[in-house]
Motif scaffolding. Sequence first.
Motif, PDB file in Angstrom:
ATOM      1  N   UNK A 106       0.697  -1.411   0.482  1.00  0.00           N
ATOM      2  CA  UNK A 106      -0.294   0.118  -0.030  1.00  0.00           C
ATOM      3  C   UNK A 106       1.018   1.194  -0.340  1.00  0.00           C
ATOM      4  N   UNK A 107       0.704   2.522  -1.024  1.00  0.00           N
ATOM      5  CA  UNK A 107       1.463   3.573  -1.497  1.00  0.00           C
ATOM      6  C   UNK A 107       0.765   4.495  -0.273  1.00  0.00           C
ATOM      7  N   UNK A 108       1.304   5.082   0.395  1.00  0.00           N
ATOM      8  CA  UNK A 108       0.745   5.590   1.707  1.00  0.00           C
ATOM      9  C   UNK A 108       0.601   7.551   1.585  1.00  0.00           C
ATOM     10  N   UNK A 109       2.056   7.472   0.974  1.00  0.00           N
ATOM     11  CA  UNK A 109       2.519   9.276   0.297  1.00  0.00           C
ATOM     12  C   UNK A 109       3.341   8.986  -0.308  1.00  0.00           C
ATOM     13  N   UNK A 110       3.613  10.601  -1.187  1.00  0.00           N
ATOM     14  CA  UNK A 110       5.446  10.403  -1.529  1.00  0.00           C
ATOM     15  C   UNK A 110       6.437  10.521  -0.477  1.00  0.00           C
ATOM     16  N   UNK A 112       9.859  11.696  -0.052  1.00  0.00           N
ATOM     17  CA  UNK A 112      10.707  12.785   0.007  1.00  0.00           C
ATOM     18  C   UNK A 112      11.133  12.787   1.038  1.00  0.00           C
ATOM     19  N   UNK A 113      12.534  13.714   0.520  1.00  0.00           N
ATOM     20  CA  UNK A 113      13.469  13.707   1.773  1.00  0.00           C
ATOM     21  C   UNK A 113      15.075  13.493   1.680  1.00  0.00           C
ATOM     22  N   UNK A 114      15.576  13.738   2.751  1.00  0.00           N
ATOM     23  CA  UNK A 114      17.232  12.787   2.627  1.00  0.00           C
ATOM     24  C   UNK A 114      17.301  11.105   2.641  1.00  0.00           C
ATOM     25  N   UNK A 115      16.236  10.353   3.344  1.00  0.00           N
ATOM     26  CA  UNK A 115      16.225   8.688   3.764  1.00  0.00           C
ATOM     27  C   UNK A 115      14.770   8.268   4.147  1.00  0.00           C
ATOM     28  N   UNK A 116      15.215   7.976   4.191  1.00  0.00           N
ATOM     29  CA  UNK A 116      14.357   6.554   4.101  1.00  0.00           C
ATOM     30  C   UNK A 116      14.933   5.510   5.261  1.00  0.00           C
ATOM     31  N   UNK A 117      13.521   5.109   6.169  1.00  0.00           N
ATOM     32  CA  UNK A 117      14.184   3.905   6.806  1.00  0.00           C
ATOM     33  C   UNK A 117      13.425   3.121   6.676  1.00  0.00           C
ATOM     34  N   UNK A 118      13.749   1.796   6.345  1.00  0.00           N
ATOM     35  CA  UNK A 118      12.277   0.423   6.341  1.00  0.00           C
ATOM     36  C   UNK A 118      12.879  -0.343   7.552  1.00  0.00           C
ATOM     37  N   UNK A 119      11.365  -1.189   7.789  1.00  0.00           N
ATOM     38  CA  UNK A 119      11.577  -2.312   9.453  1.00  0.00           C
ATOM     39  C   UNK A 119      11.000  -3.160   8.634  1.00  0.00           C
ATOM     40  N   UNK A 120      11.282  -4.077   9.262  1.00  0.00           N
ATOM     41  CA  UNK A 120       9.849  -5.287   9.057  1.00  0.00           C
ATOM     42  C   UNK A 120       9.942  -6.360  10.370  1.00  0.00           C
ATOM     43  N   UNK A 121       8.786  -6.427  10.469  1.00  0.00           N
ATOM     44  CA  UNK A 121       8.507  -7.465  11.698  1.00  0.00           C
ATOM     45  C   UNK A 121       7.706  -9.066  11.432  1.00  0.00           C
ATOM     46  N   UNK A 136       8.292   1.411   5.184  1.00  0.00           N
ATOM     47  CA  UNK A 136       9.035   3.102   4.959  1.00  0.00           C
ATOM     48  C   UNK A 136       9.263   3.773   5.717  1.00  0.00           C
ATOM     49  N   UNK A 137       9.742   4.577   6.273  1.00  0.00           N
ATOM     50  CA  UNK A 137       9.490   6.170   6.510  1.00  0.00           C
ATOM     51  C   UNK A 137      10.194   6.605   5.638  1.00  0.00           C
ATOM     52  N   UNK A 138       9.613   8.730   6.285  1.00  0.00           N
ATOM     53  CA  UNK A 138      10.221   8.882   5.653  1.00  0.00           C
ATOM     54  C   UNK A 138      11.281   9.990   6.091  1.00  0.00           C
ATOM     55  N   UNK A 139      12.027  10.766   6.311  1.00  0.00           N
ATOM     56  CA  UNK A 139      12.711  11.692   7.560  1.00  0.00           C
ATOM     57  C   UNK A 139      11.970  12.525   8.323  1.00  0.00           C
ATOM     58  N   UNK A 140      11.011  12.406   8.410  1.00  0.00           N
ATOM     59  CA  UNK A 140      10.342  12.656   8.771  1.00  0.00           C
ATOM     60  C   UNK A 140       9.035  12.668  10.395  1.00  0.00           C
ATOM     61  N   UNK A 141       9.588  10.716   9.766  1.00  0.00           N
ATOM     62  CA  UNK A 141       9.034   9.624  10.816  1.00  0.00           C
ATOM     63  C   UNK A 141       7.756   9.731  10.136  1.00  0.00           C
ATOM     64  N   UNK A 143       4.625   7.100   8.003  1.00  0.00           N
ATOM     65  CA  UNK A 143       4.879   6.321   7.038  1.00  0.00           C
ATOM     66  C   UNK A 143       4.542   6.350   5.194  1.00  0.00           C
ATOM     67  N   UNK A 144       5.328   5.984   4.504  1.00  0.00           N
ATOM     68  CA  UNK A 144       5.541   6.042   2.651  1.00  0.00           C
ATOM     69  C   UNK A 144       4.385   5.147   2.527  1.00  0.00           C
ATOM     70  N   UNK A 145       4.665   3.929   2.914  1.00  0.00           N
ATOM     71  CA  UNK A 145       4.329   2.694   2.539  1.00  0.00           C
ATOM     72  C   UNK A 145       4.364   1.596   3.175  1.00  0.00           C
TER      73      UNK A 145
END
Length: 157
Positions: A106-110, A112-121, A136-141, A143-145
Amino acid sequence: MIEELKNICEEGSEEEQQILELALKSIRQRRERKSAFLSGFLGLQGEFVDERTYRFDIPLTVFMHNSGGAVHGGILATLIDSVMGSLINRSLPPEEYAVTTELKINYLRPGKGEKLRAEATFLHRGQTLVVMEGSVYDDRNKRIAHGTGTFIVLKRS
Protein backbone atom coordinates in the motif's frame (compact mmCIF):
# COMPACT_ATOMS: atom_id res chain seq x y z
CA MET A 1 32.69 2.22 -22.90
CA ILE A 2 35.82 3.73 -21.30
CA GLU A 3 35.45 6.89 -23.39
CA GLU A 4 31.80 7.23 -22.47
CA LEU A 5 32.59 6.81 -18.76
CA LYS A 6 35.37 9.37 -19.06
CA ASN A 7 32.98 11.78 -20.78
CA ILE A 8 30.39 11.40 -18.00
CA CYS A 9 33.06 11.94 -15.34
CA GLU A 10 34.32 15.08 -17.05
CA GLU A 11 31.19 16.60 -18.58
CA GLY A 12 28.19 14.72 -17.18
CA SER A 13 25.53 16.20 -14.97
CA GLU A 14 25.72 15.87 -11.20
CA GLU A 15 22.94 13.24 -11.35
CA GLU A 16 24.84 11.19 -13.96
CA GLN A 17 27.98 11.30 -11.84
CA GLN A 18 25.99 10.22 -8.76
CA ILE A 19 24.65 7.22 -10.69
CA LEU A 20 28.21 6.20 -11.65
CA GLU A 21 29.28 6.51 -7.99
CA LEU A 22 26.38 4.27 -6.98
CA ALA A 23 27.38 1.71 -9.64
CA LEU A 24 30.94 1.61 -8.29
CA LYS A 25 29.65 1.30 -4.72
CA SER A 26 27.38 -1.54 -5.82
CA ILE A 27 30.26 -3.43 -7.47
CA ARG A 28 32.46 -2.92 -4.39
CA GLN A 29 29.72 -4.12 -2.04
CA ARG A 30 29.04 -7.18 -4.20
CA ARG A 31 32.73 -8.11 -4.15
CA GLU A 32 33.08 -7.56 -0.40
CA ARG A 33 29.78 -8.95 0.88
CA LYS A 34 28.50 -11.12 -2.00
CA SER A 35 25.30 -9.06 -1.94
CA ALA A 36 23.03 -8.29 -4.87
CA PHE A 37 24.01 -5.32 -7.04
CA LEU A 38 20.67 -3.73 -6.16
CA SER A 39 21.65 -3.68 -2.47
CA GLY A 40 24.61 -1.48 -3.34
CA PHE A 41 22.54 0.86 -5.50
CA LEU A 42 20.05 1.25 -2.66
CA GLY A 43 22.65 1.50 0.11
CA LEU A 44 21.16 -1.38 2.08
CA GLN A 45 22.87 -2.04 5.38
CA GLY A 46 20.66 -3.34 8.13
CA GLU A 47 20.53 -4.01 11.82
CA PHE A 48 18.31 -5.76 14.31
CA VAL A 49 16.20 -3.41 16.41
CA ASP A 50 15.21 -6.41 18.54
CA GLU A 51 14.90 -10.16 17.87
CA ARG A 52 11.64 -9.67 15.90
CA THR A 53 12.40 -6.39 14.07
CA TYR A 54 14.99 -5.55 11.39
CA ARG A 55 15.73 -2.09 9.96
CA PHE A 56 17.48 -0.39 7.05
CA ASP A 57 18.42 3.29 7.15
CA ILE A 58 18.78 4.34 3.53
CA PRO A 59 20.04 7.56 1.96
CA LEU A 60 17.59 8.82 -0.66
CA THR A 61 19.46 9.08 -3.98
CA VAL A 62 18.62 10.17 -7.53
CA PHE A 63 18.50 6.48 -8.50
CA MET A 64 15.31 6.11 -6.45
CA HIS A 65 13.33 9.02 -7.91
CA ASN A 66 10.47 8.75 -10.36
CA SER A 67 9.86 11.48 -12.95
CA GLY A 68 7.88 13.48 -10.35
CA GLY A 69 10.82 13.64 -7.93
CA ALA A 70 9.38 11.21 -5.35
CA VAL A 71 10.60 7.69 -4.57
CA HIS A 72 9.53 5.27 -7.31
CA GLY A 73 6.88 2.78 -6.15
CA GLY A 74 8.96 -0.15 -7.33
CA ILE A 75 11.82 1.01 -5.12
CA LEU A 76 9.47 1.18 -2.11
CA ALA A 77 8.23 -2.36 -2.86
CA THR A 78 11.84 -3.53 -3.18
CA LEU A 79 12.78 -1.94 0.15
CA ILE A 80 9.86 -3.61 1.94
CA ASP A 81 10.59 -6.99 0.32
CA SER A 82 14.31 -6.66 1.08
CA VAL A 83 13.92 -5.71 4.73
CA MET A 84 11.43 -8.54 5.31
CA GLY A 85 13.69 -11.00 3.46
CA SER A 86 16.70 -9.84 5.47
CA LEU A 87 14.86 -10.38 8.75
CA ILE A 88 13.70 -13.90 7.94
CA ASN A 89 16.97 -15.00 6.36
CA ARG A 90 19.09 -13.69 9.23
CA SER A 91 16.91 -15.57 11.70
CA LEU A 92 17.18 -18.98 9.98
CA PRO A 93 19.85 -21.63 10.55
CA PRO A 94 22.58 -21.83 7.85
CA GLU A 95 20.99 -24.86 6.15
CA GLU A 96 17.76 -22.95 5.42
CA TYR A 97 16.78 -19.87 3.41
CA ALA A 98 13.53 -18.10 2.57
CA VAL A 99 12.13 -16.52 -0.59
CA THR A 100 9.11 -14.35 -1.19
CA THR A 101 5.98 -16.12 -2.42
CA GLU A 102 3.57 -13.18 -2.11
CA LEU A 103 3.93 -9.43 -1.66
CA LYS A 104 1.27 -6.75 -1.19
CA ILE A 105 2.06 -3.04 -0.98
CA ASN A 106 0.00 0.00 0.00
CA TYR A 107 1.45 3.36 -1.06
CA LEU A 108 0.40 6.00 1.45
CA ARG A 109 2.19 9.23 0.47
CA PRO A 110 5.04 10.41 -1.75
CA GLY A 111 8.53 9.58 -0.52
CA LYS A 112 10.66 12.71 -0.32
CA GLY A 113 13.48 14.03 1.83
CA GLU A 114 17.06 13.01 2.53
CA LYS A 115 16.70 9.46 3.87
CA LEU A 116 14.32 6.57 4.34
CA ARG A 117 13.88 3.94 7.04
CA ALA A 118 12.49 0.48 6.28
CA GLU A 119 11.43 -1.86 9.09
CA ALA A 120 10.08 -5.39 9.14
CA THR A 121 8.51 -7.61 11.78
CA PHE A 122 7.03 -11.10 11.94
CA LEU A 123 3.25 -11.56 11.90
CA HIS A 124 3.28 -15.38 11.85
CA ARG A 125 6.16 -17.80 11.88
CA GLY A 126 5.33 -21.34 10.83
CA GLN A 127 7.73 -24.14 9.95
CA THR A 128 7.39 -23.60 6.20
CA LEU A 129 5.47 -20.35 5.67
CA VAL A 130 6.28 -17.05 7.35
CA VAL A 131 4.06 -13.98 7.12
CA MET A 132 5.69 -10.62 7.70
CA GLU A 133 4.96 -6.93 7.51
CA GLY A 134 7.16 -4.02 6.58
CA SER A 135 6.94 -0.27 6.31
CA VAL A 136 9.01 2.56 4.84
CA TYR A 137 9.19 5.94 6.59
CA ASP A 138 10.53 9.27 5.40
CA ASP A 139 12.93 11.48 7.36
CA ARG A 140 9.96 13.14 9.15
CA ASN A 141 8.99 9.68 10.46
CA LYS A 142 5.88 9.59 8.23
CA ARG A 143 4.94 6.17 6.90
CA ILE A 144 5.01 6.34 3.10
CA ALA A 145 4.40 2.66 2.28
CA HIS A 146 3.29 -0.49 4.06
CA GLY A 147 3.33 -4.07 2.90
CA THR A 148 2.88 -7.66 3.88
CA GLY A 149 4.66 -10.66 2.50
CA THR A 150 4.63 -14.43 2.69
CA PHE A 151 7.91 -16.29 2.55
CA ILE A 152 8.57 -20.00 2.09
CA VAL A 153 11.41 -21.60 4.06
CA LEU A 154 13.52 -23.98 1.97
CA LYS A 155 16.49 -26.28 2.61
CA ARG A 156 19.80 -25.54 0.91
CA SER A 157 20.94 -28.36 -1.35
